[in-house]
Design a protein around this motif. Structure first.
Motif, PDB file in Angstrom:
ATOM      1  N   ARG A 178       0.832  -1.201   0.000  1.00  0.00           N
ATOM      2  CA  ARG A 178       0.000   0.000   0.000  1.00  0.00           C
ATOM      3  C   ARG A 178       0.871   1.256   0.000  1.00  0.00           C
ATOM      4  NH1 ARG A 178      -4.596  -1.071   4.725  1.00  0.00           N
ATOM      5  NH2 ARG A 178      -5.729  -2.776   3.671  1.00  0.00           N
ATOM      6  N   ILE A 179       0.468   2.226  -0.806  1.00  0.00           N
ATOM      7  CA  ILE A 179       1.152   3.524  -0.851  1.00  0.00           C
ATOM      8  C   ILE A 179       0.105   4.623  -0.696  1.00  0.00           C
ATOM      9  CG2 ILE A 179       2.587   5.100  -2.199  1.00  0.00           C
ATOM     10  CD1 ILE A 179       3.660   2.727  -3.731  1.00  0.00           C
ATOM     11  N   ALA A 180       0.360   5.576   0.183  1.00  0.00           N
ATOM     12  CA  ALA A 180      -0.506   6.744   0.324  1.00  0.00           C
ATOM     13  C   ALA A 180       0.355   7.999   0.232  1.00  0.00           C
ATOM     14  CB  ALA A 180      -1.240   6.725   1.664  1.00  0.00           C
ATOM     15  N   SER A 181      -0.152   8.997  -0.482  1.00  0.00           N
ATOM     16  CA  SER A 181       0.564  10.269  -0.610  1.00  0.00           C
ATOM     17  C   SER A 181      -0.402  11.342  -1.081  1.00  0.00           C
ATOM     18  CB  SER A 181       1.728  10.140  -1.601  1.00  0.00           C
ATOM     19  OG  SER A 181       2.394  11.384  -1.768  1.00  0.00           O
ATOM     20  N   ASP A 185       2.762  13.865  -8.243  1.00  0.00           N
ATOM     21  CA  ASP A 185       3.896  13.353  -8.995  1.00  0.00           C
ATOM     22  C   ASP A 185       4.505  12.113  -8.340  1.00  0.00           C
ATOM     23  OD1 ASP A 185       5.696  13.896 -11.366  1.00  0.00           O
ATOM     24  OD2 ASP A 185       7.177  13.768  -9.751  1.00  0.00           O
ATOM     25  N   TYR A 186       4.396  12.042  -7.014  1.00  0.00           N
ATOM     26  CA  TYR A 186       4.876  10.818  -6.349  1.00  0.00           C
ATOM     27  C   TYR A 186       4.016   9.631  -6.759  1.00  0.00           C
ATOM     28  CZ  TYR A 186       7.538   8.297  -2.826  1.00  0.00           C
ATOM     29  OH  TYR A 186       8.405   7.415  -2.208  1.00  0.00           O
ATOM     30  N   MET A 187       2.712   9.837  -6.846  1.00  0.00           N
ATOM     31  CA  MET A 187       1.826   8.763  -7.255  1.00  0.00           C
ATOM     32  C   MET A 187       2.044   8.389  -8.719  1.00  0.00           C
ATOM     33  SD  MET A 187       0.784   8.284  -4.381  1.00  0.00           S
ATOM     34  CE  MET A 187      -0.683   7.329  -4.013  1.00  0.00           C
ATOM     35  N   PRO A 228      -5.319  13.566  -0.650  1.00  0.00           N
ATOM     36  CA  PRO A 228      -4.632  12.280  -0.502  1.00  0.00           C
ATOM     37  C   PRO A 228      -5.077  11.278  -1.573  1.00  0.00           C
ATOM     38  CG  PRO A 228      -5.553  13.027   1.590  1.00  0.00           C
ATOM     39  CD  PRO A 228      -6.151  13.879   0.522  1.00  0.00           C
ATOM     40  N   HIS A 229      -4.175  10.369  -1.892  1.00  0.00           N
ATOM     41  CA  HIS A 229      -4.490   9.312  -2.845  1.00  0.00           C
ATOM     42  C   HIS A 229      -3.888   8.007  -2.331  1.00  0.00           C
ATOM     43  CE1 HIS A 229      -6.395   8.900  -6.798  1.00  0.00           C
ATOM     44  NE2 HIS A 229      -5.642   7.818  -6.927  1.00  0.00           N
ATOM     45  N   TYR A 230      -4.509   6.897  -2.744  1.00  0.00           N
ATOM     46  CA  TYR A 230      -4.161   5.591  -2.179  1.00  0.00           C
ATOM     47  C   TYR A 230      -4.004   4.575  -3.310  1.00  0.00           C
ATOM     48  CZ  TYR A 230      -6.319   8.209   1.602  1.00  0.00           C
ATOM     49  OH  TYR A 230      -6.645   9.192   2.493  1.00  0.00           O
ATOM     50  N   LEU A 231      -2.869   3.940  -3.343  1.00  0.00           N
ATOM     51  CA  LEU A 231      -2.580   2.887  -4.332  1.00  0.00           C
ATOM     52  C   LEU A 231      -2.403   1.558  -3.626  1.00  0.00           C
ATOM     53  CD1 LEU A 231       0.106   4.655  -6.578  1.00  0.00           C
ATOM     54  CD2 LEU A 231      -2.359   4.572  -6.938  1.00  0.00           C
TER      55      LEU A 231
END
Length: 237
Positions: A178-181, A185-187, A228-231
């Motif tokens: 899981r990645i949150a940011s 551009d990081y996403m 925020p965004h979540y991958l």
């Protein structure tokens, strides 16, 4: 004059994916947490001093059994780490954080929550990735990592092959990353760089996970108007 042949360095110098190691002066209570609690929570065999030959360690030795093991890369102030430990007591979670003030904050939260299924490495997550055997992690988290906003620093981000390939090695097939940011551009870079390391993107959304606890970094982003965004990725294999 002839051109010198290019050489390949199998052990290139590491670029830090994190920023500073120390912040404001620690409170006396925080110094006490570090002196009294950290030693018992540190996983053995992670540092070069403890393991100069970098022999693989047995993850069952960290928690005393063969429970599922999760990893949080850079836990910040520890809110999410303690929340997940309390919610999933049957899981062992290793948190890695080079920022000593964050480590001290986490130790205070561990005392308050009374969780016993955490292990804390006060340093670089790559120390741990170097010595864990293949396919041992069931889940990994990268939550609000240092954004390194300048283009020339993007190679310092965690979502580059030099970090992702070792992470993929220690994750089981089917394990979740899981990645949150709040940094678009990081996403973008995560979407581009994580799949080639051996992962499949299975969720890309602005809605947090069902078991999510909003961290102080996320709250700061929301106050400042960033979204925020979540991958969610799944380890292939």
């Amino acid at each position: 004059m002839t051109d010198e042949p290019e050489t390949f360095d199998p052990n290139p110098p590491r670029r830090n994916f994190y920023g500073r190691r120390h912040g404001k002066t620690l409170r006396q209570s925080q110094k006490g947490y570090l002196a009294e609690d950290l030693g018992d929570l540190r996983p053995r065999g992670i540092t070069v001093a403890d393991n100069p030959d970098r022999e693989p360690i047995d993850p069952a030795g960290i928690f005393g059994d063969d429970r599922p093991v999760w990893l949080e890369v850079g836990f910040g102030g520890g809110e999410h780490l303690v929340h997940m430990a309390a919610r999933y007591p049957q899981v062992g979670i290793i948190g890695c954080e080079p920022f000593i003030n964050g480590v001290a904050m986490l130790l205070g939260k561990i005392r308050a929550a009374g969780v016993t299924n955490l292990s804390v490495h006060p340093g670089d997550a790559r120390d741990l990735m170097d010595v864990l055997p293949d396919a041992v992690l069931d889940r990994a988290f990268l939550l609000y990592p240092d954004p390194w906003p300048k283009a020339r620093h993007h190679r310092r981000r965690f979502v580059t092959p030099e970090h992702l390939i070792p992470l993929a090695r220690i994750m089981r097939p089917g394990a979740v990353f899981r990645i949150a940011s709040d940094i678009p551009d990081y996403m973008r870079q995560s979407r581009e760089q994580v799949p080639p390391a051996g992962f499949e993107l299975i969720a890309d959304t602005d809605q947090p996970w069902d078991d999510w606890l909003s961290t102080r970094y996320e709250q700061k982003a929301l106050r400042e108007g960033r979204v925020p965004h979540y991958l969610t990725f799944r380890r292939q294999g």
